[in-house]
Enzyme design. Sequence first.
Site, short mmCIF file in Angstrom:
data_model
loop_
_atom_site.label_atom_id
_atom_site.label_comp_id
_atom_site.label_asym_id
_atom_site.label_seq_id
_atom_site.Cartn_x
_atom_site.Cartn_y
_atom_site.Cartn_z
N LYS A 79 0.87 -1.18 0.00
CA LYS A 79 0.00 0.00 0.00
C LYS A 79 0.91 1.23 0.00
O LYS A 79 2.05 1.16 0.45
CB LYS A 79 -0.85 0.00 1.28
CG LYS A 79 -2.10 0.81 1.19
CD LYS A 79 -3.26 -0.01 0.61
CE LYS A 79 -4.48 0.86 0.40
NZ LYS A 79 -5.61 0.09 -0.12
N GLY A 178 -25.23 2.66 2.28
CA GLY A 178 -24.31 3.24 1.30
C GLY A 178 -24.55 2.68 -0.09
O GLY A 178 -24.26 1.51 -0.35
N VAL A 179 -25.11 3.51 -0.98
CA VAL A 179 -25.31 3.05 -2.35
C VAL A 179 -24.47 3.91 -3.31
O VAL A 179 -24.99 4.63 -4.16
CB VAL A 179 -26.81 3.00 -2.76
CG1 VAL A 179 -27.48 1.76 -2.18
CG2 VAL A 179 -27.58 4.24 -2.31
N GLY A 180 -23.15 3.80 -3.14
CA GLY A 180 -22.20 4.51 -4.00
C GLY A 180 -21.74 3.61 -5.13
O GLY A 180 -22.52 2.82 -5.68
P1 NAD Z 1 -18.29 5.38 -2.64
O1 NAD Z 1 -17.66 6.57 -2.00
O2 NAD Z 1 -18.54 5.38 -4.12
O3 NAD Z 1 -19.70 5.06 -1.94
C1 NAD Z 1 -19.89 5.13 -0.57
C2 NAD Z 1 -21.33 5.59 -0.36
O4 NAD Z 1 -21.59 5.56 1.04
C3 NAD Z 1 -21.59 7.00 -0.85
O5 NAD Z 1 -22.80 7.02 -1.58
C4 NAD Z 1 -21.70 7.82 0.46
O6 NAD Z 1 -22.60 8.91 0.34
C5 NAD Z 1 -22.21 6.79 1.41
N1 NAD Z 1 -21.86 7.05 2.81
C6 NAD Z 1 -20.66 7.38 3.33
N2 NAD Z 1 -20.75 7.49 4.67
C7 NAD Z 1 -22.02 7.20 5.00
C8 NAD Z 1 -22.74 7.14 6.22
N3 NAD Z 1 -22.14 7.40 7.39
N4 NAD Z 1 -24.05 6.84 6.18
C9 NAD Z 1 -24.66 6.59 5.00
N5 NAD Z 1 -24.02 6.61 3.81
C10 NAD Z 1 -22.74 6.91 3.81
O7 NAD Z 1 -17.38 4.13 -2.20
P2 NAD Z 1 -17.35 2.69 -2.86
O8 NAD Z 1 -16.26 2.62 -3.85
O9 NAD Z 1 -18.73 2.31 -3.23
O10 NAD Z 1 -16.86 1.83 -1.61
C11 NAD Z 1 -17.75 1.49 -0.56
C12 NAD Z 1 -17.01 0.64 0.47
O11 NAD Z 1 -16.52 -0.54 -0.16
C13 NAD Z 1 -15.78 1.31 1.08
O12 NAD Z 1 -15.65 0.89 2.41
C14 NAD Z 1 -14.64 0.77 0.24
O13 NAD Z 1 -13.42 0.77 0.98
C15 NAD Z 1 -15.11 -0.65 0.01
N6 NAD Z 1 -14.52 -1.27 -1.17
C16 NAD Z 1 -14.69 -0.72 -2.39
C17 NAD Z 1 -14.12 -1.33 -3.51
C18 NAD Z 1 -14.30 -0.77 -4.90
O14 NAD Z 1 -13.98 -1.48 -5.88
N7 NAD Z 1 -14.81 0.44 -5.04
C19 NAD Z 1 -13.39 -2.52 -3.36
C20 NAD Z 1 -13.27 -3.08 -2.09
C21 NAD Z 1 -13.84 -2.44 -1.00
#
Ligand code: NAD
Length: 353
Positions: A79, A178-180
């Site tokens: 990392k 969380g629906v990101g």
């Molecule tokens: P993202 O930032 O696109 O989505 C996160 C979502 O969560 C956003 O819509 C945000 O508004 C919402 N959010 C944040 N804090 C919140 C809270 N306290 N209450 C309600 N909603 C909240 O992130 P992502 O890429 O979708 O990743 C989500 C999780 O998955 C993270 O923990 C990330 O480390 C993990 N992850 C992601 C990937 C990847 O490929 N993107 C891979 C492995 C793990």
Amino acid sequence: MDIQEIPVEGYERVVRADDPKSGLHAIIAVNDTTLGPALGGMRMWPYATEQEALTDVLRLSKGMTYKSAIAHTGLGGGKSVIIGDPANKSRELFLAMGDFVESVGGQYITAEDVNIGIADLEIVKERTSYVTGLSRESGSSGNPSPYTAHGVYLGLKYCVQRVFGSDDLTGRKIAILGVGSVGAPLARKLAEDGAEIYAHDLDESRVAAIAKDFPIHSVSEEEVLTMDCDVFAPCALGGVLNDNTIPKLGCKIVAGAANNVLLEVQDGTDLRERGILYAPDYVINAGGIINVAVELLPDGYNEEEALRRIRRIPEALKETFDIAEAEGISTAEAADMRAQQILEEARASKTQA
Ligand code: NAD
């Protein structure tokens, strides 16, 4: 640029860079390369101190070793962190970071992480070839999130099969926090399968965007955590499962994308004692790293190969759950145990060779 080694027990190599000219202050941690070069994202964060950054990069790089071991990516764990405010990004900063990555000589391969985007990595790439996860157009593997979502979807279905004896999601109640980038495609897949979706996001427009295509209930954070449901899928930030939330959970399964979803190791035991099946974060959310790793195969990136490997996530979960049952430990501890076993076996066969 001043580059110095930081000796840390249990880590193959930790280096720090200080470059007053570009403003770069960064650390790269190579935790373990037994299974291959150490791949892990580059994070930019305004850490208050270098010690704080060091603690974070050590923890994250070890997590990558375990994640890649269990996912059989053929890679080790590493990392990097850039200490600084993402508002102060510059071309010079990322060129210097490229030189820093290059100086580690391929032991460390970088990718996107918090506050780092493809545009930043494109600059890093001007100075080093040890960069993954760039655009599809450039022959790279592109955005990992849909692949992470696909892996979580398959893993979640396996958990449902394990607990209820069938992986049919019709009418299953699933609460998503969380629906990101990952949570949204996951919600859509689950809704397509007939699951009843309840979601909460700090950004309400994200829930509303899905509601245009599927019936999805928008609920409060409290409800998403405590509601009576089959699965709780944490897909926002880490630390969501802790002393405060675990006693209130209304689900039978926890299966989501969020990293470091347990605040402490004990939380895994608390979930087990409550009879809740927990899919360990780094086992179920490995789809993205699996997709990126395919880019490093001799023939380069191939989506079909990535999907084939992602389909092994349920098998990795099965192994983990079987160990937990046999040993009477939490599934989180079982995942670490399985990762350590894989590493020890690889070390032993290297010593014999
Ligand atoms: P993202 O930032 O696109 O989505 C996160 C979502 O969560 C956003 O819509 C945000 O508004 C919402 N959010 C944040 N804090 C919140 C809270 N306290 N209450 C309600 N909603 C909240 O992130 P992502 O890429 O979708 O990743 C989500 C999780 O998955 C993270 O923990 C990330 O480390 C993990 N992850 C992601 C990937 C990847 O490929 N993107 C891979 C492995 C793990």
